[in-house]
Design a protein around this motif. Structure first.
Motif, PDB file in Angstrom:
ATOM      1  N   MET A   1       0.844  -1.194   0.000  1.00 17.51           N
ATOM      2  CA  MET A   1       0.000   0.000   0.000  1.00 17.51           C
ATOM      3  C   MET A   1       0.878   1.242   0.000  1.00 17.51           C
ATOM      4  O   MET A   1       1.925   1.274   0.632  1.00 17.51           O
ATOM      5  N   THR A   2       0.445   2.271  -0.709  1.00 22.40           N
ATOM      6  CA  THR A   2       1.193   3.514  -0.751  1.00 22.40           C
ATOM      7  C   THR A   2       0.988   4.293   0.539  1.00 22.40           C
ATOM      8  O   THR A   2       0.044   4.047   1.291  1.00 22.40           O
ATOM      9  N   LEU A  69       6.213  10.252 -17.304  1.00 18.23           N
ATOM     10  CA  LEU A  69       6.177  10.651 -15.900  1.00 18.23           C
ATOM     11  C   LEU A  69       6.804  12.026 -15.695  1.00 18.23           C
ATOM     12  O   LEU A  69       6.331  12.816 -14.869  1.00 18.23           O
ATOM     13  N   ALA A  70       7.839  12.323 -16.460  1.00 12.16           N
ATOM     14  CA  ALA A  70       8.479  13.634 -16.341  1.00 12.16           C
ATOM     15  C   ALA A  70       7.536  14.756 -16.758  1.00 12.16           C
ATOM     16  O   ALA A  70       7.685  15.900 -16.310  1.00 12.16           O
ATOM     17  N   SER A  71       6.540  14.443 -17.591  1.00  8.89           N
ATOM     18  CA  SER A  71       5.610  15.478 -18.052  1.00  8.89           C
ATOM     19  C   SER A  71       4.752  16.034 -16.922  1.00  8.89           C
ATOM     20  O   SER A  71       4.130  17.086 -17.074  1.00  8.89           O
ATOM     21  N   TYR A  72       4.704  15.353 -15.781  1.00 10.27           N
ATOM     22  CA  TYR A  72       3.961  15.866 -14.631  1.00 10.27           C
ATOM     23  C   TYR A  72       4.734  16.948 -13.874  1.00 10.27           C
ATOM     24  O   TYR A  72       4.181  17.566 -12.954  1.00 10.27           O
ATOM     25  N   GLY A  73       5.989  17.158 -14.228  1.00 13.53           N
ATOM     26  CA  GLY A  73       6.771  18.153 -13.518  1.00 13.53           C
ATOM     27  C   GLY A  73       6.930  17.764 -12.058  1.00 13.53           C
ATOM     28  O   GLY A  73       7.252  16.630 -11.736  1.00 13.53           O
ATOM     29  N   GLY A  76       2.747  16.131  -7.163  1.00 15.94           N
ATOM     30  CA  GLY A  76       2.825  15.019  -6.228  1.00 15.94           C
ATOM     31  C   GLY A  76       1.786  13.959  -6.540  1.00 15.94           C
ATOM     32  O   GLY A  76       0.586  14.170  -6.338  1.00 15.94           O
ATOM     33  N   LEU A  77       2.226  12.826  -7.058  1.00 13.97           N
ATOM     34  CA  LEU A  77       1.338  11.702  -7.337  1.00 13.97           C
ATOM     35  C   LEU A  77       1.517  10.640  -6.262  1.00 13.97           C
ATOM     36  O   LEU A  77       2.616  10.442  -5.743  1.00 13.97           O
ATOM     37  N   ASP A  78       0.439   9.944  -5.945  1.00 18.65           N
ATOM     38  CA  ASP A  78       0.529   8.822  -5.015  1.00 18.65           C
ATOM     39  C   ASP A  78       0.872   7.526  -5.742  1.00 18.65           C
ATOM     40  O   ASP A  78       1.459   6.623  -5.156  1.00 18.65           O
ATOM     41  N   ARG A 106      13.044   6.112  -9.918  1.00 21.68           N
ATOM     42  CA  ARG A 106      13.445   7.473 -10.270  1.00 21.68           C
ATOM     43  C   ARG A 106      12.462   8.510  -9.749  1.00 21.68           C
ATOM     44  O   ARG A 106      12.869   9.560  -9.223  1.00 21.68           O
ATOM     45  N   PHE A 107      11.156   8.228  -9.864  1.00 21.17           N
ATOM     46  CA  PHE A 107      10.157   9.248  -9.551  1.00 21.17           C
ATOM     47  C   PHE A 107       9.583   9.115  -8.140  1.00 21.17           C
ATOM     48  O   PHE A 107       8.908  10.022  -7.668  1.00 21.17           O
ATOM     49  N   GLY A 108       9.812   7.994  -7.494  1.00 23.85           N
ATOM     50  CA  GLY A 108       9.482   7.885  -6.086  1.00 23.85           C
ATOM     51  C   GLY A 108       8.057   7.512  -5.753  1.00 23.85           C
ATOM     52  O   GLY A 108       7.598   7.765  -4.630  1.00 23.85           O
TER      53      GLY A 108
END
Length: 246
Positions: A1-2, A69-73, A76-78, A106-108
């Motif tokens: 779970m996140t 994913l980089a396009s989100y700048g 903060g995504l879950d 990379r994006f966490g």
């Protein structure tokens, strides 16, 4: 779970999900909108490619996962949902996992593919023998069958949902849920543990109750499985499916 989502948000207090959908696909967002709980928001990005060849285009969607994913700048995504089964089928499981794990590190945040979500749901159902129905040209249907057999499932039957231009996978997006229902009816008696309707571009939700009644076994669609596994990682469940009267 996140980790728990940020309750200070005005929108998406229970979760903010990124969703990557093929560039011409109109179905993923429409079905996610109906499936996600009210306090879970999704923010979509298009999986883009200039490749004219459908195979090359699908492969590029997943090979360019980091770019998507980089396009989100700095948003903060879950977690992030990769909503294209065909890309995974063509690249193969090992290559898919390598790209997904690298991007997540990379994006966490977790990255879930549609094929991963389907497999997780099949495991929860303890389903090993499946029927596969998909709006794919023969080369992609063959790749899908090989994928599921490679993951240890018995594909007992397979059927194509006819599309207007078999050489052009974008014509999948012209289908309706009635086309999916007709294909299930044509499949006849399904002596399997579960029915998989593969392909995020084929609508299924409006006819899902009827499909379930005809199939007589648990039914999974790509979007239903992906949305379900996404909210499960947030500790939530899907919204109730609308009835035909809705």
């Amino acid at each position: 779970m996140t980790p728990p989502a940020d309750s200070r948000r005005d929108y998406g207090r229970a979760g903010r999900i990124g969703v990557g959908t093929p560039q011409a696909n109109p179905t993923v967002e429409a079905e996610f909108r109906r499936l996600l709980p009210v306090d879970v928001e999704f923010v979509s990005t298009r999986l883009v490619s200039r490749q004219a060849d459908a195979r090359a285009r699908l492969v590029e969607y997943l090979e360019r996962l980091d770019d998507s994913l980089a396009s989100y700048g700095g948003m903060g995504l879950d977690l992030y949902c990769f909503a294209c089964t065909g890309s995974s089928y063509l690249l193969g499981h090992a290559a898919e996992r390598e790209r997904v794990d690298r991007a997540a590190n990379r994006f966490g945040y977790p990255v879930i593919t549609a094929t991963q979500a389907i497999e997780e749901r099949l495991q929860q159902l303890q389903a090993r023998r499946i029927a596969l129905i998909a709006p794919y040209p023969e080369w992609l249907l063959s790749a899908a069958v090989a994928w599921w057999r490679g993951r240890g499932f018995e594909v007992a039957s397979q059927r194509q949902v006819a599309i207007a231009r078999p050489g052009d996978t974008s014509s999948i997006y012209e289908l309706t849920s009635a086309d999916a229902l007709a294909a299930v009816r044509a499949a006849g008696d399904l002596r399997v543990d579960a029915l998989l309707l593969s392909g995020t571009g084929m609508p299924t939700l409006p006819a899902l109750a009827a499909i379930q009644a005809v199939a007589g076994v648990p039914v999974l669609s790509s979007n239903l499985a992906l949305a379900g596994q996404a909210v499960a990682r947030l500790g939530l469940t899907l919204s109730p499916l609308p009835t035909p009267a809705d």
